[in-house]
Design an enzyme around this catalytic site. Structure first.
Site, PDB file in Angstrom:
ATOM      1  CE  LYS A  11      20.848   6.710   4.898  1.00  0.00           C
ATOM      2  NZ  LYS A  11      21.241   5.466   5.605  1.00  0.00           N
ATOM      3  CD  GLU A  28      18.386  -1.542  -8.354  1.00  0.00           C
ATOM      4  OE1 GLU A  28      17.321  -2.122  -7.994  1.00  0.00           O
ATOM      5  OE2 GLU A  28      19.511  -1.866  -7.983  1.00  0.00           O
ATOM      6  CB  CYS A  83      16.946  -5.485  -6.116  1.00  0.00           C
ATOM      7  SG  CYS A  83      18.505  -5.117  -6.912  1.00  0.00           S
ATOM      8  CD  GLU A 128      12.389  -6.559  -3.146  1.00  0.00           C
ATOM      9  OE1 GLU A 128      12.085  -5.508  -2.565  1.00  0.00           O
ATOM     10  OE2 GLU A 128      13.266  -6.630  -4.020  1.00  0.00           O
TER      11      GLU A 128
HETATM   12  P1  NAI Z   1      14.961   0.939   2.809  1.00  0.00           P
HETATM   13  O1  NAI Z   1      14.475   1.328   1.470  1.00  0.00           O
HETATM   14  O2  NAI Z   1      14.290   1.500   4.016  1.00  0.00           O
HETATM   15  O3  NAI Z   1      16.506   1.330   2.959  1.00  0.00           O
HETATM   16  C1  NAI Z   1      17.368   1.628   1.893  1.00  0.00           C
HETATM   17  C2  NAI Z   1      18.135   2.904   2.209  1.00  0.00           C
HETATM   18  O4  NAI Z   1      17.227   3.999   2.279  1.00  0.00           O
HETATM   19  C3  NAI Z   1      18.870   2.893   3.547  1.00  0.00           C
HETATM   20  O5  NAI Z   1      20.100   3.569   3.385  1.00  0.00           O
HETATM   21  C4  NAI Z   1      17.939   3.713   4.440  1.00  0.00           C
HETATM   22  O6  NAI Z   1      18.598   4.319   5.518  1.00  0.00           O
HETATM   23  C5  NAI Z   1      17.419   4.740   3.484  1.00  0.00           C
HETATM   24  N1  NAI Z   1      16.141   5.366   3.830  1.00  0.00           N
HETATM   25  C6  NAI Z   1      15.138   4.879   4.610  1.00  0.00           C
HETATM   26  N2  NAI Z   1      14.120   5.750   4.657  1.00  0.00           N
HETATM   27  C7  NAI Z   1      14.465   6.811   3.891  1.00  0.00           C
HETATM   28  C8  NAI Z   1      13.825   8.034   3.512  1.00  0.00           C
HETATM   29  N3  NAI Z   1      12.605   8.345   3.939  1.00  0.00           N
HETATM   30  N4  NAI Z   1      14.475   8.882   2.681  1.00  0.00           N
HETATM   31  C9  NAI Z   1      15.694   8.582   2.223  1.00  0.00           C
HETATM   32  N5  NAI Z   1      16.360   7.446   2.543  1.00  0.00           N
HETATM   33  C10 NAI Z   1      15.750   6.564   3.359  1.00  0.00           C
HETATM   34  O7  NAI Z   1      14.971  -0.613   2.864  1.00  0.00           O
HETATM   35  P2  NAI Z   1      14.932  -1.538   4.172  1.00  0.00           P
HETATM   36  O8  NAI Z   1      13.904  -1.050   5.153  1.00  0.00           O
HETATM   37  O9  NAI Z   1      16.308  -1.701   4.650  1.00  0.00           O
HETATM   38  O10 NAI Z   1      14.392  -2.899   3.553  1.00  0.00           O
HETATM   39  C11 NAI Z   1      12.990  -3.096   3.394  1.00  0.00           C
HETATM   40  C12 NAI Z   1      12.707  -3.898   2.153  1.00  0.00           C
HETATM   41  O11 NAI Z   1      13.142  -3.185   1.013  1.00  0.00           O
HETATM   42  C13 NAI Z   1      13.429  -5.218   2.085  1.00  0.00           C
HETATM   43  O12 NAI Z   1      12.740  -6.208   2.757  1.00  0.00           O
HETATM   44  C14 NAI Z   1      13.484  -5.449   0.604  1.00  0.00           C
HETATM   45  O13 NAI Z   1      12.300  -6.056   0.176  1.00  0.00           O
HETATM   46  C15 NAI Z   1      13.571  -4.065   0.017  1.00  0.00           C
HETATM   47  N6  NAI Z   1      14.932  -3.681  -0.376  1.00  0.00           N
HETATM   48  C16 NAI Z   1      15.236  -3.615  -1.698  1.00  0.00           C
HETATM   49  C17 NAI Z   1      16.517  -3.299  -2.092  1.00  0.00           C
HETATM   50  C18 NAI Z   1      16.897  -3.231  -3.511  1.00  0.00           C
HETATM   51  O14 NAI Z   1      18.076  -3.263  -3.819  1.00  0.00           O
HETATM   52  N7  NAI Z   1      15.977  -3.085  -4.417  1.00  0.00           N
HETATM   53  C19 NAI Z   1      17.577  -3.060  -1.125  1.00  0.00           C
HETATM   54  C20 NAI Z   1      17.149  -3.106   0.254  1.00  0.00           C
HETATM   55  C21 NAI Z   1      15.877  -3.425   0.584  1.00  0.00           C
END
Ligand code: NAI
Ligand code: MG
Length: 504
Positions: free
Chosen positions: A209, A283, A317, A414
């Site tokens: 996804k 990650e 990240c 972050e």
């Molecule tokens: P998120 O962790 O909610 O989203 C990442 C992925 O997880 C998306 O595909 C989302 O649809 C999915 N997701 C959301 N809730 C889920 C659940 N309960 N079970 C399975 N999948 C789920 O990140 P978001 O809200 O887009 O960003 C929030 C913060 O996260 C950002 O401000 C940043 O600090 C951090 N972040 C870190 C990343 C990294 O590469 N380490 C990447 C994106 C965000």
């Protein structure tokens, strides 16, 4: 990155004759003529789910908009998968695994993976434009980094597919079966490649996804899977929000799940899967320290700091979001840094001269603004270059906070935006102590003239990657992953393959 004065055919904005001063001119910035990338991204008006080798409508009949964060216009409608769609995707993957992909010799799997890499190279410009439109990153990054690096990951792992006896010498490797993967929006195509290429090389099938704001390049890659003749069901792409992600992570067929995203969601997934026999790799977030010693080549370090935090709007990240600078050179580094960010171009991501594009979403922009406001409130000193941001779209100025202390939220949390927090240190031990004083441990940077100090720092820093006199360098052969709340498991290199196989 060339400095401004190295570039050709420039003239000061104030001398532009007969034309109103353009809006996007920042600080001391010189004006360039607009240079938009013009390749056709070949977008469809509507993208369905990719299940069992075909594009299929979601069972709910629901679609959501993917918008261009640079101007808030709709690019396409994206199918919203529910649990029944995710189930269909897993059944297709299971079928493909037991009947076709799991049985193919590695040298045959390699041919498909090579084909995917070459087809992606053939359509590189088109993919770069699509990535920039959907995610907001500057075209020079999607063109020169994301797309070529995604192709490189497929090439690299294609090379492994017939050499799996060397993944763990003396042991036999076998695929895990079907794996479920959820990825974020900061490197949509590249994260897809990081996840798919090792899984496929080892003979696994996949349900993946993409993030809800950046699904388009994943579905364009599905077109390439069709063109490459990849057997139906080997890769299934389901689009949607967090509930779709939860269905992908929790499905009983998944032998392993891999997640990249926020630490918060990573923890939710880990909790929900505790007690199951699923393998997991995570990650998650980071709060990396970029550490500059007094003996460092300061001008190069300043370029590295800028690349470390302003690359991809800081949506990284492993971004070098904390600068630790030795006190004796702190004033010099800060002055040079401010000078440098005055000439960063913020604006239209499709323009080849743009350094900082659009923030990925309104939500992320709000998060950045909230944390920056906390930095000001807690007493840190804010610097932002002057200039006008585009009226439409989500933009944020490159921001440097000085007089930051370790207890400030901007030093701990972050931000995931173009915001740098500057702290100082006096001794090597203090640098190590401050760098490691975080819940995260994904990456770090060290700038010094002394090789012995680089070795000492890379031993003592609790970070998965330590860059020395450079920052944000990637290669498919090099494993990437975190310590502590930055997650576990590695992606890339031989180590990354170990997370997609069982050893006998
Ligand atoms: P998120 O962790 O909610 O989203 C990442 C992925 O997880 C998306 O595909 C989302 O649809 C999915 N997701 C959301 N809730 C889920 C659940 N309960 N079970 C399975 N999948 C789920 O990140 P978001 O809200 O887009 O960003 C929030 C913060 O996260 C950002 O401000 C940043 O600090 C951090 N972040 C870190 C990343 C990294 O590469 N380490 C990447 C994106 C965000
Ligand atoms: Mg979008």
């Amino acid at each position: 990155m060339p400095t401004l004065t190295e570039k050709k055919s420039i003239r000061p904005a104030s001398r532009a004759q007969g034309r109103p001063a353009p809006e996007l001119i920042f600080g001391d910035l010189w004006e360039y003529d607009p240079a938009p990338e013009t390749a056709d991204p070949k977008l469809k008006a509507r993208y369905d789910l990719f299940i069992d080798g075909r594009f299929v409508a979601p069972k709910s009949g629901q679609y959501f908009d993917s918008i261009n964060p640079a101007n808030e216009t709709r690019l396409a409608k994206i199918a919203q998968a529910n649990a029944a769609d995710v189930d269909a995707a897993y059944r297709a993957a299971q079928n493909a695994y037991t009947k076709v992909w799991g049985k193919l010799p590695g040298r045959e799997r390699a041919k498909y993976i090579y084909r995917i890499a070459r087809l992606l190279q053939d359509r590189a410009r088109e993919f770069a434009v699509a990535e920039t439109l959907d995610g907001g990153k500057p075209i020079k990054e999607s063109r020169d980094f994301d797309v070529p690096m995604a192709a490189a990951h497929f090439f690299y792992h294609a090379g492994w597919a017939d050499k799996l006896d060397y993944v763990a010498p003396g042991r036999r490797v076998a695929p895990l079966g079907v794996v479920g993967q959820v990825i974020p929006w900061n490197f949509p195509l590249l994260m897809l490649a990081w996840k798919l290429a090792p899984a496929l090389a080892l003979g696994n099938c996949v349900v993946i996804k993409p993030a809800e704001t950046t699904s388009i390049t994943a579905l364009k890659l599905a077109e390439i899977f069709q063109d490459a003749g990849l057997p139906p069901g080997v890769v299934n792409i389901v689009t949607g929000f967090g509930d779709t992600g939860a269905a992908v992570m929790g499905h009983p067929i998944a032998a392993k799940v891999a997640f990249t995203g926020s630490t918060e969601v990573g923890k939710i997934i880990m909790r929900s899967l505790a007690g199951t026999d699923k393998k997991m790799t995570m990650e998650l977030g980071g709060k990396a320290a970029n550490i500059v010693f007094a003996d460092a080549p300061i001008d190069q370090a300043v370029e590295g700091i800028v690349n470390g935090i302003f690359f991809n709007q800081g949506h990284v990240c492993c971004a070098g979001s904390r600068l630790l600078v030795q006190e004796s050179v702190a004033a010099e580094v800060l002055a040079k840094l401010k000078n440098r960010i005055k000439v960063l171009r913020v604006g239209d991501p499709l323009d080849k001269n743009t350094d900082i594009g659009a923030i990925n979403s309104a939500e992320q922009l709000a998060t950045i603004k909230r944390l920056v406001a906390a930095g000001v409130k807690e007493g840190a000193t804010l610097y932002q270059p002057p200039g006008v941001l585009p009226a439409k779209g989500y933009y944020f100025r490159p921001t440097v906070f000085s007089n930051v202390s370790m207890s400030h939220r901007i030093a701990r949390e972050e931000i995931f935006g173009p915001v740098l927090s500057v702290l100082t240190f006096r001794t090597v031990d203090e640098a190590v102590e401050k760098a490691n004083n975080t819940a995260y441990g994904l990456s770090a940077g060290v700038w010094t003239d002394k090789g012995s100090r680089i070795l000492k720092m890379s031993t003592e820093l609790k970070a998965g990657v330590v860059w020395a006199n450079t920052y944000n360098k990637f290669d498919p052969t090099s494993p990437f992953g975190g310590y502590k709340e930055s997650g576990f498991g590695r992606e890339g290199g031989r180590q990354g393959l170990l997370d997609y196989c069982q050893l006998a």
